[in-house]
Design a protein around this motif. Structure first.
Motif, short mmCIF file in Angstrom:
data_model
loop_
_atom_site.label_atom_id
_atom_site.label_comp_id
_atom_site.label_asym_id
_atom_site.label_seq_id
_atom_site.Cartn_x
_atom_site.Cartn_y
_atom_site.Cartn_z
N HIS A 81 25.87 52.19 47.73
CA HIS A 81 27.11 52.82 47.32
C HIS A 81 27.49 52.40 45.89
O HIS A 81 27.02 51.38 45.38
N GLU A 82 28.35 53.19 45.29
CA GLU A 82 28.86 52.86 43.96
C GLU A 82 30.04 51.90 44.09
O GLU A 82 30.96 52.15 44.86
N LEU A 83 30.03 50.84 43.31
CA LEU A 83 31.16 49.93 43.21
C LEU A 83 31.97 50.30 41.98
O LEU A 83 31.44 50.37 40.87
N ALA A 84 33.25 50.58 42.19
CA ALA A 84 34.14 50.94 41.10
C ALA A 84 35.41 50.09 41.21
O ALA A 84 35.59 49.32 42.16
N SER A 85 36.28 50.20 40.22
CA SER A 85 37.43 49.31 40.10
C SER A 85 38.72 50.00 40.54
O SER A 85 38.98 51.15 40.21
N ALA A 100 49.41 44.15 29.59
CA ALA A 100 49.20 43.75 30.98
C ALA A 100 48.18 44.66 31.67
O ALA A 100 47.35 44.18 32.47
N PHE A 101 48.24 45.95 31.38
CA PHE A 101 47.27 46.87 31.96
C PHE A 101 45.87 46.55 31.47
O PHE A 101 44.91 46.51 32.26
N ARG A 102 45.73 46.30 30.18
CA ARG A 102 44.42 45.97 29.61
C ARG A 102 43.84 44.72 30.29
O ARG A 102 42.68 44.69 30.65
N GLU A 103 44.67 43.72 30.49
CA GLU A 103 44.20 42.48 31.12
C GLU A 103 43.79 42.73 32.57
O GLU A 103 42.78 42.19 33.04
N ASP A 104 44.56 43.56 33.29
CA ASP A 104 44.27 43.84 34.69
C ASP A 104 42.94 44.57 34.85
O ASP A 104 42.09 44.17 35.64
N VAL A 105 42.74 45.64 34.08
CA VAL A 105 41.53 46.45 34.27
C VAL A 105 40.29 45.74 33.73
O VAL A 105 39.19 45.91 34.26
N THR A 106 40.47 44.93 32.70
CA THR A 106 39.34 44.18 32.16
C THR A 106 38.93 43.07 33.11
O THR A 106 37.74 42.86 33.39
N GLU A 140 43.07 52.53 26.92
CA GLU A 140 42.76 51.16 27.35
C GLU A 140 41.54 51.13 28.27
O GLU A 140 40.71 50.22 28.19
N LEU A 141 41.40 52.12 29.12
CA LEU A 141 40.23 52.17 29.99
C LEU A 141 38.95 52.37 29.19
O LEU A 141 37.93 51.72 29.46
#
Length: 284
Positions: A81-85, A100-106, A140-141
């Motif tokens: 399966h594909e692992l995604a975030s 904060a969003f940048r830190e979370d997704v990174t 940011e993504l």
């Protein structure tokens, strides 16, 4: 009987019952560690069900879950399966500023890649929380190295939604594609058709009709989503929640696995990356 030869994307948002956004007013984040975690056993049940039907899927996985259950991440990948975030801490993108969003997704991406040894290309915002007020999230993504997002639901809803969004995959900037959650167009409105509480609430025949309409009339692949807790009628009941939230969260949990099994039989399913990163949408 299988639908026409369109492969739809099956997606699972890997979070536990106590992390659902609608329950956030009733369960503090600092209580999470003390709660009974049921996500591992539920993901294992899903993996077994997918293996039985020879289906591959995409698992949008919380960093919080992956950090505590690295074996879950490994079993997802080992199953093909594909692992995604799904981000790290299940915080709505609309509640975060850009930093904060940048830190979370990174943080989530690096953690998932470290545990799996595989690149993580996809992201889904908790509660589909990218909309007109925070389109900067796409930039940011892209900077964080994601290739696609599946974070917009083109409907009107009290918790989320961007009804004027394109209904199917489109470019949102250099190097990033948005693949919205599937809707059915009826008159001047987009209707939810593929997953979550809508799927648990609607008769299965209606859900099947909606998916077939997207395949046969729009000639597009659909994106279906659900959560591990949605096949777990034995999960703890949260006391004191309002009637609307109680209904949305618990409706038809005891029937959902059987409906999902029927869905796996009636349509062709695959991973997000295989469907959307190799097809025409990826080249437009």
């Amino acid at each position: 009987m299988l639908a026409p030869a369109i492969t739809n994307a099956l997606t699972i948002d890997v979070e536990d019952y106590f992390q659902v956004s609608a329950l956030a007013p009733y369960i503090r984040r600092d209580e999470w560690e003390a709660r009974e975690c049921r996500v591992e056993r539920n993901v294992d049940r899903i993996l077994a069900m997918l293996a039985e039907h020879q289906v591959q899927a995409t698992f949008f996985t919380l960093g919080w879950v992956a950090e505590r259950y690295p074996q879950v991440v490994r079993r997802i990948v080992e199953g093909g399966h594909e692992l995604a975030s799904h981000g790290y801490g299940h915080e709505r993108a609309s509640d975060l500023n850009e930093k904060a969003f940048r830190e979370d997704v990174t943080r989530a991406k690096l953690l998932l890649e470290d545990l799996s040894g595989r690149p993580v290309l996809g992201y889904r915002a908790p509660s589909f929380s990218i909309g007109t007020g925070n389109l900067w999230a796409f930039d940011e993504l892209a900077r964080a190295g994601y290739t696609y997002s599946s974070s917009i639901y083109p409907i009107k809803h009290d918790h989320y939604g961007m009804p004027d969004s394109p209904r199917f995959a489109y470019r949102v900037g250099a190097g990033l594609m948005e693949v919205p959650i599937t809707t059915v167009r009826m008159g001047q409105r987009n209707l939810p058709s593929t997953g979550g509480g809508w799927f648990r609430l609607m008769p299965y025949a209606l859900s099947r009709w909606m998916l077939r309409r997207v395949n046969q009339q729009d000639h597009e692949a659909a994106i279906f989503y659900f959560h591990p807790w949605e096949i777990d009628p034995g999960q703890p009941r949260i006391p004191g929640i309002d009637a609307k939230t109680r209904f949305r969260h618990y409706v038809n949990l005891d029937r959902n696995e059987a409906k999902l099994r029927q869905l796996l039989q009636d349509f062709r399913w695959g991973r997000m990356d295989h469907i959307f990163l190799a097809g025409p949408a990826a080249r437009s």
